[in-house]
Design a protein around this motif. Structure first.
Motif, PDB file in Angstrom:
ATOM      1  N   LEU A 113       0.830  -1.207   0.000  1.00 57.44           N
ATOM      2  CA  LEU A 113       0.000   0.000   0.000  1.00 57.44           C
ATOM      3  C   LEU A 113       0.868   1.263   0.000  1.00 57.44           C
ATOM      4  CD1 LEU A 113      -2.793   1.299   0.143  1.00 57.44           C
ATOM      5  CD2 LEU A 113      -2.658   1.136   2.651  1.00 57.44           C
ATOM      6  N   TRP A 114       1.967   1.222   0.782  1.00 60.02           N
ATOM      7  CA  TRP A 114       2.877   2.363   0.814  1.00 60.02           C
ATOM      8  C   TRP A 114       3.418   2.653  -0.578  1.00 60.02           C
ATOM      9  CZ3 TRP A 114       4.950   5.977   4.113  1.00 60.02           C
ATOM     10  CH2 TRP A 114       4.530   5.919   5.446  1.00 60.02           C
ATOM     11  N   ASN A 115       3.785   1.599  -1.282  1.00 55.78           N
ATOM     12  CA  ASN A 115       4.326   1.780  -2.627  1.00 55.78           C
ATOM     13  C   ASN A 115       3.310   2.398  -3.578  1.00 55.78           C
ATOM     14  OD1 ASN A 115       6.940   0.744  -2.203  1.00 55.78           O
ATOM     15  ND2 ASN A 115       6.174  -1.348  -2.319  1.00 55.78           N
ATOM     16  N   TYR A 116       2.072   1.931  -3.489  1.00 58.95           N
ATOM     17  CA  TYR A 116       1.038   2.470  -4.364  1.00 58.95           C
ATOM     18  C   TYR A 116       0.803   3.950  -4.088  1.00 58.95           C
ATOM     19  CZ  TYR A 116      -0.086  -2.398  -5.506  1.00 58.95           C
ATOM     20  OH  TYR A 116      -0.027  -3.699  -5.932  1.00 58.95           O
ATOM     21  N   ILE A 117       0.792   4.321  -2.835  1.00 62.52           N
ATOM     22  CA  ILE A 117       0.562   5.726  -2.463  1.00 62.52           C
ATOM     23  C   ILE A 117       1.713   6.604  -2.971  1.00 62.52           C
ATOM     24  CG2 ILE A 117       0.411   7.348  -0.531  1.00 62.52           C
ATOM     25  CD1 ILE A 117      -1.010   5.130   1.047  1.00 62.52           C
ATOM     26  N   VAL A 118       2.945   6.155  -2.696  1.00 66.82           N
ATOM     27  CA  VAL A 118       4.108   6.946  -3.109  1.00 66.82           C
ATOM     28  C   VAL A 118       4.201   7.037  -4.631  1.00 66.82           C
ATOM     29  CG1 VAL A 118       6.628   7.001  -3.136  1.00 66.82           C
ATOM     30  CG2 VAL A 118       5.414   6.497  -1.019  1.00 66.82           C
ATOM     31  N   LEU A 119       3.972   5.935  -5.316  1.00 62.47           N
ATOM     32  CA  LEU A 119       4.035   5.951  -6.769  1.00 62.47           C
ATOM     33  C   LEU A 119       2.969   6.864  -7.362  1.00 62.47           C
ATOM     34  CD1 LEU A 119       4.764   2.199  -7.560  1.00 62.47           C
ATOM     35  CD2 LEU A 119       6.296   4.137  -7.928  1.00 62.47           C
ATOM     36  N   GLY A 120       1.797   6.879  -6.753  1.00 65.59           N
ATOM     37  CA  GLY A 120       0.735   7.764  -7.215  1.00 65.59           C
ATOM     38  C   GLY A 120       1.138   9.230  -7.106  1.00 65.59           C
ATOM     39  N   PHE A 121       1.684   9.615  -5.938  1.00 63.90           N
ATOM     40  CA  PHE A 121       2.163  10.984  -5.756  1.00 63.90           C
ATOM     41  C   PHE A 121       3.317  11.289  -6.712  1.00 63.90           C
ATOM     42  CE2 PHE A 121      -0.014  10.931  -1.593  1.00 63.90           C
ATOM     43  CZ  PHE A 121      -0.613  12.185  -1.641  1.00 63.90           C
ATOM     44  N   ALA A 122       4.219  10.330  -6.880  1.00 61.42           N
ATOM     45  CA  ALA A 122       5.382  10.530  -7.743  1.00 61.42           C
ATOM     46  C   ALA A 122       4.961  10.759  -9.193  1.00 61.42           C
ATOM     47  CB  ALA A 122       6.313   9.330  -7.653  1.00 61.42           C
ATOM     48  N   ILE A 123       4.002   9.975  -9.672  1.00 63.70           N
ATOM     49  CA  ILE A 123       3.509  10.146 -11.038  1.00 63.70           C
ATOM     50  C   ILE A 123       2.898  11.533 -11.216  1.00 63.70           C
ATOM     51  CG2 ILE A 123       1.745   9.379 -12.677  1.00 63.70           C
ATOM     52  CD1 ILE A 123       2.274   6.521 -11.682  1.00 63.70           C
ATOM     53  N   PHE A 124       2.192  12.020 -10.187  1.00 64.68           N
ATOM     54  CA  PHE A 124       1.580  13.347 -10.252  1.00 64.68           C
ATOM     55  C   PHE A 124       2.651  14.434 -10.353  1.00 64.68           C
ATOM     56  CE2 PHE A 124       0.277  17.207  -7.982  1.00 64.68           C
ATOM     57  CZ  PHE A 124      -0.818  17.593  -8.743  1.00 64.68           C
ATOM     58  N   PHE A 125       3.655  14.395  -9.474  1.00 66.06           N
ATOM     59  CA  PHE A 125       4.679  15.435  -9.455  1.00 66.06           C
ATOM     60  C   PHE A 125       5.602  15.354 -10.667  1.00 66.06           C
ATOM     61  CE2 PHE A 125       3.751  15.468  -4.802  1.00 66.06           C
ATOM     62  CZ  PHE A 125       3.390  16.808  -4.719  1.00 66.06           C
ATOM     63  N   GLU A 126       5.941  14.134 -11.075  1.00 65.99           N
ATOM     64  CA  GLU A 126       6.763  13.988 -12.278  1.00 65.99           C
ATOM     65  C   GLU A 126       5.998  14.466 -13.504  1.00 65.99           C
ATOM     66  OE1 GLU A 126       9.759  13.433 -12.734  1.00 65.99           O
ATOM     67  OE2 GLU A 126      10.589  12.140 -11.172  1.00 65.99           O
ATOM     68  N   GLY A 127       4.702  14.202 -13.520  1.00 70.57           N
ATOM     69  CA  GLY A 127       3.868  14.678 -14.623  1.00 70.57           C
ATOM     70  C   GLY A 127       3.852  16.200 -14.688  1.00 70.57           C
ATOM     71  N   PHE A 128       3.817  16.852 -13.520  1.00 64.71           N
ATOM     72  CA  PHE A 128       3.855  18.314 -13.469  1.00 64.71           C
ATOM     73  C   PHE A 128       5.179  18.828 -14.027  1.00 64.71           C
ATOM     74  CE2 PHE A 128       5.470  22.000 -11.082  1.00 64.71           C
ATOM     75  CZ  PHE A 128       4.558  22.965 -11.488  1.00 64.71           C
ATOM     76  N   SER A 129       6.288  18.242 -13.590  1.00 66.49           N
ATOM     77  CA  SER A 129       7.613  18.656 -14.065  1.00 66.49           C
ATOM     78  C   SER A 129       7.740  18.411 -15.569  1.00 66.49           C
ATOM     79  CB  SER A 129       8.707  17.896 -13.312  1.00 66.49           C
ATOM     80  OG  SER A 129       9.982  18.222 -13.804  1.00 66.49           O
ATOM     81  N   TRP A 130       7.253  17.275 -16.038  1.00 65.59           N
ATOM     82  CA  TRP A 130       7.304  16.940 -17.456  1.00 65.59           C
ATOM     83  C   TRP A 130       6.485  17.939 -18.283  1.00 65.59           C
ATOM     84  CZ3 TRP A 130       3.674  15.397 -21.162  1.00 65.59           C
ATOM     85  CH2 TRP A 130       4.193  14.807 -22.327  1.00 65.59           C
ATOM     86  N   THR A 131       5.326  18.360 -17.758  1.00 62.74           N
ATOM     87  CA  THR A 131       4.476  19.332 -18.453  1.00 62.74           C
ATOM     88  C   THR A 131       5.176  20.673 -18.591  1.00 62.74           C
ATOM     89  OG1 THR A 131       2.478  18.239 -17.615  1.00 62.74           O
ATOM     90  CG2 THR A 131       2.239  20.485 -18.447  1.00 62.74           C
ATOM     91  N   VAL A 132       5.859  21.116 -17.522  1.00 66.80           N
ATOM     92  CA  VAL A 132       6.599  22.377 -17.575  1.00 66.80           C
ATOM     93  C   VAL A 132       7.693  22.309 -18.636  1.00 66.80           C
ATOM     94  CG1 VAL A 132       8.149  23.922 -16.304  1.00 66.80           C
ATOM     95  CG2 VAL A 132       6.130  22.990 -15.172  1.00 66.80           C
ATOM     96  N   ALA A 133       8.450  21.208 -18.645  1.00 62.82           N
ATOM     97  CA  ALA A 133       9.527  21.039 -19.634  1.00 62.82           C
ATOM     98  C   ALA A 133       8.971  20.999 -21.056  1.00 62.82           C
ATOM     99  CB  ALA A 133      10.316  19.770 -19.337  1.00 62.82           C
ATOM    100  N   LEU A 134       7.831  20.321 -21.227  1.00 61.67           N
ATOM    101  CA  LEU A 134       7.225  20.213 -22.557  1.00 61.67           C
ATOM    102  C   LEU A 134       6.754  21.578 -23.059  1.00 61.67           C
ATOM    103  CD1 LEU A 134       6.322  18.302 -24.829  1.00 61.67           C
ATOM    104  CD2 LEU A 134       4.113  18.099 -23.643  1.00 61.67           C
ATOM    105  N   LYS A 135       6.152  22.381 -22.176  1.00 56.32           N
ATOM    106  CA  LYS A 135       5.674  23.711 -22.572  1.00 56.32           C
ATOM    107  C   LYS A 135       6.829  24.624 -22.973  1.00 56.32           C
ATOM    108  CE  LYS A 135       1.337  23.873 -19.953  1.00 56.32           C
ATOM    109  NZ  LYS A 135       0.600  24.528 -18.833  1.00 56.32           N
TER     110      LYS A 135
END
Length: 312
Positions: A113-135
């Motif tokens: 469960l810990w892994n799922y929670i952390v991975l979920g948050f990580a995907i969100f924050f990495e997605g934000f960083s990736w969006t900034v770089a893409l823009k």
């Protein structure tokens, strides 16, 4: 692409990767997940890499001096190459090693469960960083494909962060699948295999970045459109008979060296040649401000030996 845009992309990546690295290491300690530990190492390496890119930007902005008369613009290319080496050696190497160790000495995940929670948050924050770089990257893309735009880009900071974030998102998905399959089948080997796959992903990204950085360090010309436009500017000058060679080289993302070899019309005086050279320099600098250093080799038809008027 300005250094402010590059820094914006890097700062966004640093904030995301640092927060993610801390949470991943905590989750790896609690759950004994090999893939999660690999992901933690990956995020930590990415954070260090972004700091090195900031260092590269700062070093590249040092003014020219006697030992470096053309400035320090290529410092940025050097530090981008170091980033690629770190991704390969530490990020990819450690992930691959951790996966092998986990296959040799498998240990089950204690609390997925810990892994799922952390991975979920990580995907969100990495997605934000990736969006900034893409823009920040898209305005320079134009009608080119992504790969063509990356090959043509002379600012490695943007596409380096974009590659890192893309590898991070792909690695997170691999880790998520590996942990899910281990939990589903109660087989710890899935976790080790996912760690190895993450290492391979990082290795591939590192090789691509190293290849692009090498090209910039060796010396790449300005893009074809810029070279053709410089040739057209010169050809429209009334004193020019023919443009013999247009040689360009990037000394930094916004710094180009130009050597222009021109055959001028016959019977021009030395004063006419000097005025023509000054006129050409002004036109080129006005329309291409990235061209910081201009050397014009002037050859007159009236003099078979030619006249060389190097200017800067």
């Amino acid at each position: 692409m300005s250094s402010d845009s590059s820094k914006k992309t890097i700062f966004a990546a640093i904030g995301a990767n640092l927060a993610i690295a801390i949470t991943k290491f905590i989750a790896a300690g609690v759950t004994s997940s090999s893939a999660m530990l690999s992901e933690g190492i990956h995020s930590l390496v990415d954070t260090i890499n972004e700091l090195l890119l900031l260092l590269g930007i700062r070093m590249s902005q040092k003014p020219a001096d006697d030992s470096h008369p053309f400035g320090y613009g290529q410092e940025l290319y050097f530090w981008t190459l170091i980033v690629a080496i770190l991704i390969f050696a530490i990020g990819g190497g450690m992930s691959f090693y951790e996966g092998i160790i986990h296959l040799i000495h498998p240990s089950p995940i204690t609390d997925p469960l810990w892994n799922y929670i952390v991975l979920g948050f990580a995907i969100f924050f990495e997605g934000f960083s990736w969006t900034v770089a893409l823009k920040e990257f898209l305005p320079s893309k134009g009608e080119q494909t992504f790969w063509q735009a990356i090959r043509a880009s002379k600012d490695p900071t943007i596409f380096t962060v974009l590659f890192e974030d893309s590898a991070a998102l792909l690695g997170l998905l691999v880790a998520l699948i590996g942990i899910f399959l281990e939990h589903l089948f109660q087989n710890p080997y899935f976790d080790g295999i996912s760690s190895i796959i993450i290492g391979v992903i990082l290795g591939v990204v590192a090789v691509i970045l190293a290849h692009e950085s090498k090209g910039l360090l060796v010396g790449e010309s300005a893009n074809t459109r810029t070279v053709n436009h410089i040739r057209a500017i010169a050809n429209t000058d009334p004193a020019v008979q023919a443009v013999l060679r247009v040689l360009t080289m990037h000394l930094g993302p916004q710094e180009v060296l130009l050597n222009l070899e021109i055959q001028f019309r016959k019977h021009l005086s030395a004063e006419d040649l000097a005025l023509a050279v000054e006129r050409l320099e002004e036109k080129i600098r006005t329309q291409h401000p990235d061209i910081k250093n201009i050397f014009i080799e002037a050859k007159s038809i009236a003099n078979s030996a030619g006249r060389n008027l190097p200017r800067m």
